[in-house]
Design an enzyme around this catalytic site. Structure first.
Site, PDB file in Angstrom:
ATOM      1  N   HIS A   1       1.303   5.332  -5.877  1.00  0.00           N
ATOM      2  CA  HIS A   1       1.075   6.210  -4.733  1.00  0.00           C
ATOM      3  C   HIS A   1      -0.333   6.812  -4.746  1.00  0.00           C
ATOM      4  O   HIS A   1      -0.939   7.028  -3.691  1.00  0.00           O
ATOM      5  CB  HIS A   1       2.115   7.338  -4.731  1.00  0.00           C
ATOM      6  CG  HIS A   1       2.025   8.241  -3.536  1.00  0.00           C
ATOM      7  ND1 HIS A   1       2.655   7.959  -2.341  1.00  0.00           N
ATOM      8  CD2 HIS A   1       1.361   9.422  -3.339  1.00  0.00           C
ATOM      9  CE1 HIS A   1       2.396   8.923  -1.466  1.00  0.00           C
ATOM     10  NE2 HIS A   1       1.615   9.819  -2.045  1.00  0.00           N
TER      11      HIS A   1
ATOM     12  N   HIS B   1      -2.163   1.437   1.791  1.00  0.00           N
ATOM     13  CA  HIS B   1      -1.538   0.386   2.587  1.00  0.00           C
ATOM     14  C   HIS B   1      -2.413   0.065   3.793  1.00  0.00           C
ATOM     15  O   HIS B   1      -3.346   0.792   4.120  1.00  0.00           O
ATOM     16  CB  HIS B   1      -0.150   0.836   3.083  1.00  0.00           C
ATOM     17  CG  HIS B   1      -0.195   1.855   4.184  1.00  0.00           C
ATOM     18  ND1 HIS B   1      -0.570   3.175   3.981  1.00  0.00           N
ATOM     19  CD2 HIS B   1       0.073   1.749   5.520  1.00  0.00           C
ATOM     20  CE1 HIS B   1      -0.533   3.824   5.127  1.00  0.00           C
ATOM     21  NE2 HIS B   1      -0.145   2.991   6.082  1.00  0.00           N
TER      22      HIS B   1
ATOM     23  N   CYS C   1       7.795   9.659  -0.077  1.00  0.00           N
ATOM     24  CA  CYS C   1       6.980   8.602   0.518  1.00  0.00           C
ATOM     25  C   CYS C   1       7.809   7.343   0.766  1.00  0.00           C
ATOM     26  O   CYS C   1       8.399   6.789  -0.165  1.00  0.00           O
ATOM     27  CB  CYS C   1       5.808   8.263  -0.405  1.00  0.00           C
ATOM     28  SG  CYS C   1       4.826   6.861   0.191  1.00  0.00           S
TER      29      CYS C   1
ATOM     30  N   ASN D   1      -6.413   1.764   7.446  1.00  0.00           N
ATOM     31  CA  ASN D   1      -6.912   3.092   7.764  1.00  0.00           C
ATOM     32  C   ASN D   1      -6.796   3.951   6.507  1.00  0.00           C
ATOM     33  O   ASN D   1      -5.750   3.971   5.867  1.00  0.00           O
ATOM     34  CB  ASN D   1      -6.089   3.751   8.874  1.00  0.00           C
ATOM     35  CG  ASN D   1      -6.193   3.009  10.190  1.00  0.00           C
ATOM     36  OD1 ASN D   1      -7.201   2.397  10.480  1.00  0.00           O
ATOM     37  ND2 ASN D   1      -5.143   3.063  10.979  1.00  0.00           N
TER      38      ASN D   1
END
Length: 370
Positions: free
Chosen positions: A144, A197, A79, A184
């Site tokens: 995460h 995020h 990531c 989103n």
């Protein structure tokens, strides 16, 4: 060169330059020192895209072909939004962070070279322009597996301060007309990175929805002398049935004419044009209602709901007395395993049809046990 700025609520912003020339900004509350350099090799930035006018509806369309090659749903161990650890060199050089904002690696819009002006709109003969603007990524947490609903109130307050700071800074750029922070969440929405995020899009033109809202607001003001959004909020407060959460400075409701199965508007009770104008008390009370709203949304079906959470605020240089700041959260999930598809009527005609009344979704949200 590093830049350190003290903001409100004990937040300190440290800005640093990455190896490819982009800027990364750390928003901290615990006195952290940010000194770790970007260890990745220098990388050439993509050029600016094209801005073309669709003359049938008089709307600008940005062409950003370089975005086709961007990262798509990498595994956690790769990531790019996680902190840098070991051999994984990510967008964030430090091994931990609170909130961080950096220039997007694959921006749809980017700063122009030299002076900028939109081409004159002359129908099908309108000249091609540069896709000027700014696109930034904002990471809410180093975790995460986290989500907005699981952020601490202090972290949400820091996030709000970052949104406010970026709105203030981006508003100073002469080629920026409108600023839209948004998140989103969920693959159903089209998310390409699972790390919690959001993004900040700063446009060189007014997006179509803002243009429409401003046009309607002007007509309402000319006719009544009042601000349309203030009248809308007054109706929601008067009706009361669609309100799902409230505190001293904010109210959250499902709007009378919702377009989505679950649509929530979070509004400051003291109207302001944009994030920078929020009073300290309103800023401090935002985290409680923001977290509650997100927990209620996920609690309706007991699953992680896909959503878009977007800040709507007045443009940078016009309509600031007519448009009001509010946070819109929309979800296409209408039931477990069922989505509200934006198909023929919605996508082709722009005419939304709702299968459930907003009063029903408001009750479902209110019934969630927190």
């Amino acid at each position: 060169m590093d830049e350190i700025v003290e903001l409100s609520a004990g937040v300190v912003r440290t800005s640093r330059t990455m190896n490819d020339g982009r800027t990364i900004r750390y928003y901290d509350t615990a006195g952290q020192t940010r000194t770790v350099p970007d260890q990745r090799p220098e990388e050439e930035q993509p050029g600016i895209g094209e801005l073309r006018l669709d003359p049938l509806v008089n709307e600008w369309v940005a062409m950003a072909a370089h975005r086709q090659g961007r990262i798509f749903l990498p595994p956690k161990e790769l990531c790019p939004l996680c902190p840098t650890t070991g051999e994984l060199l990510t967008e964030i050089p430090e091994n931990d962070f609170e909130v961080v904002v950096f220039d997007n690696r694959s921006p749809s819009l980017r700063p122009p070279d030299g002076d900028f002006a939109l081409p004159d709109m002359v129908g099908s003969d309108t000249d091609e322009g540069a896709a000027a603007g700014k696109c930034e990524v904002i990471c809410f947490t180093a975790d995460h597996g986290g989500a907005f609903k699981s952020l601490s109130p202090q972290r949400v307050r820091t996030l709000l301060e970052a949104w406010r700071d970026r709105t203030a800074e981006l508003s100073k750029l002469p080629f920026i007309s409108h600023i839209a922070p948004f998140e989103n969440r969920g693959e159903e929405i089209g998310v390409t990175l699972a790390h919690p995020h959001g993004q900040i899009y700063a446009y060189s033109y007014l997006p179509p929805r803002v243009t429409k809202m401003l046009e309607v607001a002007r007509k309402h003001h000319e006719k009544t002398g009042r601000v349309l959004f203030d009248d809308v909020l007054a109706r929601e407060l008067r009706d009361d049935v669609r309100i799902i959460a409230r505190n001293e400075h904010w109210v959250a409701y499902t709007p009378y004419a919702s377009r989505y199965p679950f649509e929530i508007h979070v509004v400051p009770l003291q109207p302001v044009a944009d994030l920078t104008e929020l009073a300290p008390a309103a800023c401090d009370s935002f985290p409680s209602i923001a977290i509650e709203v997100m927990q209620r949304l996920d609690g309706v079906f007991g699953i992680d709901m896909a959503y878009i959470a977007a800040w709507h605020q007045a443009p940078v240089r016009e309509g600031r007395d007519l448009l009001r700041l509010h946070w819109q959260i929309t979800s296409v999930r209408r039931a477990p395993g069922k989505l509200k598809y934006l198909a023929g009527s919605e996508s082709a005609m722009g005419a939304f049809i709702m299968d459930m009344k907003p009063e029903q979704s408001a009750q479902q949200l209110k019934d969630v046990k927190l």
